[in-house]
Design a protein around this motif. Structure first.
Motif, PDB file in Angstrom:
ATOM      1  N   LEU A   1       0.827  -1.211   0.000  1.00 22.86           N
ATOM      2  CA  LEU A   1       0.000   0.000   0.000  1.00 22.86           C
ATOM      3  C   LEU A   1       0.860   1.259   0.000  1.00 22.86           C
ATOM      4  O   LEU A   1       0.527   2.254  -0.647  1.00 22.86           O
ATOM      5  CB  LEU A   1      -0.930  -0.008   1.216  1.00 22.86           C
ATOM      6  CG  LEU A   1      -2.030  -1.069   1.219  1.00 22.86           C
ATOM      7  CD1 LEU A   1      -2.746  -1.094   2.567  1.00 22.86           C
ATOM      8  CD2 LEU A   1      -3.028  -0.828   0.091  1.00 22.86           C
ATOM      9  N   GLY A   2       1.969   1.214   0.726  1.00 22.45           N
ATOM     10  CA  GLY A   2       2.863   2.356   0.758  1.00 22.45           C
ATOM     11  C   GLY A   2       3.491   2.636  -0.592  1.00 22.45           C
ATOM     12  O   GLY A   2       3.624   3.800  -1.011  1.00 22.45           O
ATOM     13  N   GLU A   3       3.855   1.590  -1.310  1.00 23.05           N
ATOM     14  CA  GLU A   3       4.441   1.768  -2.637  1.00 23.05           C
ATOM     15  C   GLU A   3       3.406   2.316  -3.609  1.00 23.05           C
ATOM     16  O   GLU A   3       3.728   3.155  -4.471  1.00 23.05           O
ATOM     17  CB  GLU A   3       5.028   0.451  -3.125  1.00 23.05           C
ATOM     18  CG  GLU A   3       6.310   0.076  -2.377  1.00 23.05           C
ATOM     19  CD  GLU A   3       6.786  -1.324  -2.649  1.00 23.05           C
ATOM     20  OE1 GLU A   3       6.023  -2.104  -3.268  1.00 23.05           O
ATOM     21  OE2 GLU A   3       7.926  -1.647  -2.256  1.00 23.05           O
ATOM     22  N   GLU A   4       2.156   1.868  -3.493  1.00 25.21           N
ATOM     23  CA  GLU A   4       1.094   2.431  -4.321  1.00 25.21           C
ATOM     24  C   GLU A   4       0.905   3.915  -4.023  1.00 25.21           C
ATOM     25  O   GLU A   4       0.728   4.731  -4.941  1.00 25.21           O
ATOM     26  CB  GLU A   4      -0.222   1.681  -4.090  1.00 25.21           C
ATOM     27  CG  GLU A   4      -0.253   0.283  -4.663  1.00 25.21           C
ATOM     28  CD  GLU A   4      -1.573  -0.414  -4.423  1.00 25.21           C
ATOM     29  OE1 GLU A   4      -2.470   0.205  -3.778  1.00 25.21           O
ATOM     30  OE2 GLU A   4      -1.729  -1.565  -4.863  1.00 25.21           O
ATOM     31  N   ARG A   5       0.944   4.259  -2.762  1.00 23.91           N
ATOM     32  CA  ARG A   5       0.794   5.664  -2.371  1.00 23.91           C
ATOM     33  C   ARG A   5       1.950   6.500  -2.908  1.00 23.91           C
ATOM     34  O   ARG A   5       1.765   7.626  -3.363  1.00 23.91           O
ATOM     35  CB  ARG A   5       0.705   5.766  -0.844  1.00 23.91           C
ATOM     36  CG  ARG A   5       0.469   7.169  -0.339  1.00 23.91           C
ATOM     37  CD  ARG A   5       0.310   7.224   1.167  1.00 23.91           C
ATOM     38  NE  ARG A   5       0.019   8.577   1.601  1.00 23.91           N
ATOM     39  CZ  ARG A   5      -1.189   9.114   1.615  1.00 23.91           C
ATOM     40  NH1 ARG A   5      -2.231   8.391   1.251  1.00 23.91           N
ATOM     41  NH2 ARG A   5      -1.366  10.364   1.994  1.00 23.91           N
ATOM     42  N   GLU A   6       3.136   5.944  -2.849  1.00 14.72           N
ATOM     43  CA  GLU A   6       4.312   6.656  -3.344  1.00 14.72           C
ATOM     44  C   GLU A   6       4.186   6.957  -4.840  1.00 14.72           C
ATOM     45  O   GLU A   6       4.522   8.056  -5.300  1.00 14.72           O
ATOM     46  CB  GLU A   6       5.556   5.816  -3.066  1.00 14.72           C
ATOM     47  CG  GLU A   6       6.866   6.528  -3.340  1.00 14.72           C
ATOM     48  CD  GLU A   6       8.046   5.671  -2.970  1.00 14.72           C
ATOM     49  OE1 GLU A   6       8.899   6.128  -2.195  1.00 14.72           O
ATOM     50  OE2 GLU A   6       8.131   4.532  -3.475  1.00 14.72           O
ATOM     51  N   LYS A   7       3.690   5.984  -5.614  1.00 15.15           N
ATOM     52  CA  LYS A   7       3.508   6.194  -7.054  1.00 15.15           C
ATOM     53  C   LYS A   7       2.464   7.286  -7.311  1.00 15.15           C
ATOM     54  O   LYS A   7       2.635   8.131  -8.197  1.00 15.15           O
ATOM     55  CB  LYS A   7       3.073   4.887  -7.715  1.00 15.15           C
ATOM     56  CG  LYS A   7       4.160   3.836  -7.762  1.00 15.15           C
ATOM     57  CD  LYS A   7       3.653   2.532  -8.349  1.00 15.15           C
ATOM     58  CE  LYS A   7       4.721   1.451  -8.315  1.00 15.15           C
ATOM     59  NZ  LYS A   7       4.198   0.155  -8.826  1.00 15.15           N
ATOM     60  N   LYS A   8       1.374   7.256  -6.546  1.00 13.66           N
ATOM     61  CA  LYS A   8       0.343   8.278  -6.699  1.00 13.66           C
ATOM     62  C   LYS A   8       0.891   9.659  -6.373  1.00 13.66           C
ATOM     63  O   LYS A   8       0.605  10.642  -7.073  1.00 13.66           O
ATOM     64  CB  LYS A   8      -0.851   7.950  -5.791  1.00 13.66           C
ATOM     65  CG  LYS A   8      -2.018   8.915  -5.924  1.00 13.66           C
ATOM     66  CD  LYS A   8      -3.176   8.505  -5.025  1.00 13.66           C
ATOM     67  CE  LYS A   8      -4.329   9.500  -5.134  1.00 13.66           C
ATOM     68  NZ  LYS A   8      -5.459   9.112  -4.251  1.00 13.66           N
ATOM     69  N   GLU A   9       1.688   9.756  -5.335  1.00 16.00           N
ATOM     70  CA  GLU A   9       2.267  11.045  -4.951  1.00 16.00           C
ATOM     71  C   GLU A   9       3.232  11.553  -6.016  1.00 16.00           C
ATOM     72  O   GLU A   9       3.355  12.766  -6.225  1.00 16.00           O
ATOM     73  CB  GLU A   9       2.975  10.917  -3.605  1.00 16.00           C
ATOM     74  CG  GLU A   9       2.019  10.787  -2.426  1.00 16.00           C
ATOM     75  CD  GLU A   9       2.727  10.686  -1.090  1.00 16.00           C
ATOM     76  OE1 GLU A   9       3.976  10.517  -1.103  1.00 16.00           O
ATOM     77  OE2 GLU A   9       2.056  10.786  -0.064  1.00 16.00           O
ATOM     78  N   ALA A  10       3.917  10.634  -6.693  1.00 16.37           N
ATOM     79  CA  ALA A  10       4.826  11.046  -7.764  1.00 16.37           C
ATOM     80  C   ALA A  10       4.055  11.740  -8.878  1.00 16.37           C
ATOM     81  O   ALA A  10       4.507  12.749  -9.441  1.00 16.37           O
ATOM     82  CB  ALA A  10       5.583   9.842  -8.306  1.00 16.37           C
ATOM     83  N   GLY A  11       2.868  11.203  -9.192  1.00 14.83           N
ATOM     84  CA  GLY A  11       2.027  11.846 -10.203  1.00 14.83           C
ATOM     85  C   GLY A  11       1.542  13.212  -9.755  1.00 14.83           C
ATOM     86  O   GLY A  11       1.530  14.177 -10.539  1.00 14.83           O
ATOM     87  N   SER A  12       1.133  13.307  -8.499  1.00 10.18           N
ATOM     88  CA  SER A  12       0.682  14.594  -7.964  1.00 10.18           C
ATOM     89  C   SER A  12       1.821  15.605  -7.950  1.00 10.18           C
ATOM     90  O   SER A  12       1.638  16.783  -8.275  1.00 10.18           O
ATOM     91  CB  SER A  12       0.136  14.411  -6.545  1.00 10.18           C
ATOM     92  OG  SER A  12      -0.984  13.546  -6.534  1.00 10.18           O
ATOM     93  N   ARG A  13       3.001  15.145  -7.595  1.00  8.94           N
ATOM     94  CA  ARG A  13       4.155  16.046  -7.540  1.00  8.94           C
ATOM     95  C   ARG A  13       4.456  16.636  -8.913  1.00  8.94           C
ATOM     96  O   ARG A  13       4.758  17.839  -9.049  1.00  8.94           O
ATOM     97  CB  ARG A  13       5.383  15.287  -7.012  1.00  8.94           C
ATOM     98  CG  ARG A  13       6.608  16.154  -6.814  1.00  8.94           C
ATOM     99  CD  ARG A  13       7.773  15.368  -6.245  1.00  8.94           C
ATOM    100  NE  ARG A  13       7.440  14.764  -4.962  1.00  8.94           N
ATOM    101  CZ  ARG A  13       7.225  13.467  -4.779  1.00  8.94           C
ATOM    102  NH1 ARG A  13       7.282  12.623  -5.802  1.00  8.94           N
ATOM    103  NH2 ARG A  13       6.910  13.000  -3.579  1.00  8.94           N
TER     104      ARG A  13
END
Length: 229
Positions: free
Chosen positions: A185-197
């Protein structure tokens, strides 16, 4: 349970522990539903430390660090020693000599719900340590506690073998059994945050990136073409 040392504990798979440590405290905390975060008084002795490891626990009593010495024998490479106290205490229960001992045994760091001393020496060693306080006040070796039993450290229950993640943001505990799922779940969140960034770097507003406008309107926020007189 008091006056007991448990020699053998279960640990999470090494790759999972490494992944959680890389993700960091904030991401792991969010990934597991904003749980497991220790009290914010737990601060790193030196800035920039970032670790993930399996918990070896020690329960000490106020003004006494005997069980830290006992726990040192239970450390395996990659472990993090988590020291709880039976009541609030800030005496300097951990210093440079204990840091030297634990580092030699492969400990990745220490989470200490007591005080530490020799802060300059520990910083120079770059030994990762999070503590309740810094205090030169010494401790004794007179009271028996326990090692590798469930403890409450800085407001969070820690079981032997749970995964500890610590960095400049604080300390978070991940249940050993759930560690693999939390890492995913943390890795999924990290990928999503990369898109937002990437979108934020282009100048988009958080209002649009995170889809806030509709919710704000439903809550009654109104825009008025001003100025207000």
């Amino acid at each position: 349970m008091n006056a007991v040392v448990v020699r053998n504990i279960h640990r999470a798979e090494a790759g999972v522990v490494e992944a959680l440590g890389r993700l960091g405290v904030a991401t792991v905390h969010e990934a597991q539903g904003r749980t497991g975060l220790m009290q914010p008084y737990m601060r790193p002795v030196w800035r920039g430390a970032r670790v993930g490891g399996s918990a070896v626990t020690a329960l000490c009593h106020p003004g006494d660090n005997w069980m830290i010495h006992v726990a040192a024998e239970m450390i395996r490479p990659g472990d993090i020693l988590v020291v709880a106290c039976s009541s609030e205490n800030t005496d300097g229960a951990f210093g440079e000599l204990l840091a030297t001992s634990l580092k030699a045994r492969g400990a990745k760091g220490v989470i200490l719900d007591m005080g530490c001393r020799d802060a300059a020496e520990i910083s120079e060693m770059k030994f990762p340590l999070w503590a309740r306080a810094i205090s030169a006040k010494g401790t004794v070796k007179a009271s028996i506690g326990s090692v590798n039993v469930p403890v409450v450290c800085a407001g969070v229950q820690v079981r032997p073998g749970d995964v500890i993640v610590a960095d400049d943001d604080g300390v978070v505990v991940v249940n050993r059994v759930q560690a693999g799922e939390i890492a995913r779940l943390g890795e999924e969140r990290e990928k999503k945050e990369a898109g937002s960034r990437a979108r934020l770097q282009k100048g988009e507003l958080g209002l649009d990136v995170y889809g806030m406008r509709k919710s704000l309107e439903e809550k009654g926020l109104k825009y008025i073409d001003g100025p207000l007189e």
